[in-house]
Scaffold this motif. Sequence first.
Motif, PDB file in Angstrom:
ATOM      1  N   UNK A   1       0.852  -1.188   0.000  1.00 11.18           N
ATOM      2  CA  UNK A   1       0.000   0.000   0.000  1.00 11.18           C
ATOM      3  C   UNK A   1       0.893   1.244   0.000  1.00 11.18           C
ATOM      4  N   UNK A   2       0.611   2.253  -0.842  1.00  5.72           N
ATOM      5  CA  UNK A   2       1.373   3.500  -0.774  1.00  5.72           C
ATOM      6  C   UNK A   2       1.299   4.112   0.621  1.00  5.72           C
ATOM      7  N   UNK A   3       2.403   4.727   1.051  1.00  5.39           N
ATOM      8  CA  UNK A   3       2.500   5.211   2.429  1.00  5.39           C
ATOM      9  C   UNK A   3       1.410   6.213   2.777  1.00  5.39           C
ATOM     10  N   UNK A   4       1.083   7.119   1.852  1.00  3.23           N
ATOM     11  CA  UNK A   4       0.104   8.151   2.197  1.00  3.23           C
ATOM     12  C   UNK A   4      -1.310   7.608   2.302  1.00  3.23           C
ATOM     13  N   UNK A   5      -1.545   6.400   1.799  1.00  2.00           N
ATOM     14  CA  UNK A   5      -2.832   5.734   1.980  1.00  2.00           C
ATOM     15  C   UNK A   5      -2.788   4.773   3.171  1.00  2.00           C
TER      16      UNK A   5
ATOM     17  N   UNK B   1      11.137   3.974   0.004  1.00  2.00           N
ATOM     18  CA  UNK B   1      10.272   3.708  -1.147  1.00  2.00           C
ATOM     19  C   UNK B   1       8.845   4.193  -0.927  1.00  2.00           C
ATOM     20  N   UNK B   2       8.541   4.660   0.306  1.00  2.00           N
ATOM     21  CA  UNK B   2       7.212   5.159   0.654  1.00  2.00           C
ATOM     22  C   UNK B   2       6.140   4.107   0.368  1.00  2.00           C
TER      23      UNK B   2
ATOM     24  N   UNK C   1      12.887   6.492  -6.180  1.00  3.00           N
ATOM     25  CA  UNK C   1      11.827   7.397  -5.749  1.00  3.00           C
ATOM     26  C   UNK C   1      11.290   8.218  -6.921  1.00  3.00           C
ATOM     27  N   UNK C   2      12.168   8.700  -7.781  1.00  3.65           N
ATOM     28  CA  UNK C   2      11.737   9.510  -8.925  1.00  3.65           C
ATOM     29  C   UNK C   2      10.885   8.694  -9.890  1.00  3.65           C
ATOM     30  N   UNK C   3      11.276   7.437 -10.113  1.00  3.65           N
ATOM     31  CA  UNK C   3      10.551   6.598 -11.056  1.00  3.65           C
ATOM     32  C   UNK C   3       9.260   6.055 -10.455  1.00  3.65           C
ATOM     33  N   UNK C   4       9.342   5.568  -9.213  1.00  2.05           N
ATOM     34  CA  UNK C   4       8.158   4.976  -8.580  1.00  2.05           C
ATOM     35  C   UNK C   4       7.065   6.016  -8.374  1.00  2.05           C
ATOM     36  N   UNK C   5       7.460   7.271  -8.146  1.00  2.00           N
ATOM     37  CA  UNK C   5       6.481   8.328  -7.963  1.00  2.00           C
ATOM     38  C   UNK C   5       5.986   8.939  -9.257  1.00  2.00           C
TER      39      UNK C   5
END
Length: 308
Positions: free
Chosen positions: A40-44, A65-66, A217-221
């Motif tokens: 799950x993405x960190x902000x969720x 990786x958040x 981080x740049x690619x995953x985001x």
Amino acid sequence: MTPRTRTRRALGGWDMPHWMPNSSETLSARCGEDFTAVRVPADLARPALTALGPRTGPVLANRTTRTWHFLLPSYSVLPDDWPHGVRVMPQGRFIGIPPLTTTGGRDIHWAVPPGLGSTSPADLHRVLRDPRLLTARAAPAPAEPPAAATAPVRVAAPARPRPLTSAQLRVGQLLLTGASDAQIAEELGLPVGIVRRHLTSIGRRFGAPTAARRATALLAGGHVSPPPVSMLAPDLAETDLAVLRVLAAEDGLPAGLRPRGPFLDRVDELRERCGARSDAHLIALAAAWELLPDLFNPASASGKEQLP
């Protein structure tokens, strides 16, 4: 799949799963055998933890990786329609399992340690699809594990971090090509010190201390896209893919590979086989070839945030 009931006693008299490390090292465990991992993405994930409250079982978090992993019982019956960005990790995929005492830091650690409870797949699915969670995304993690809470807590969402500047995006895009600091400076007509300042800012923004993790981080985001490649992906063994996941900070270090010696030799060998000029370029190639589909999705990321 039948439930696994083997447990062992650990700190505080809790029943610990048998796959928990006995040592102070992070070890690898296979998804689907001892647990089912939902990424799950960190902000969720943070507001989902608050909504689940004391019903939450073990949860792994990785600030670099958040991404967070909710570990469900291996015999769980999972729904099919998870929200966008949530992935059920494939059976057989390795993920890192840190010691029980690892409850903080930039890399993989326990947001909720095992032994406190079990997460219901239906409850996790329900809270992740709750539209009210959208207002709580990016909220800070609770000070204490949710299992210790007596009721769900409402958390006000802080202002989102500023987006990357156009200069940072350009520097990040060139980082993925394997260019050195000096080459990036020459290409953009900037002093080397300014380029390094941009790279440091990117690292601080994502908690990424290395060039490879900044590339991740740049690619995953979806901030930048992988550079174009002319060669086909080489045939890589599972160990090679495990090394790539470690370099990208997705998983813990696989058994038999230490931070020195064999692991670094594997990275050098992979760079040579893939024609990568740097670790960051190797990560970018892995994204372009879709070698790590659970970490990168180039098709969907390419349209998110283009360079000006």
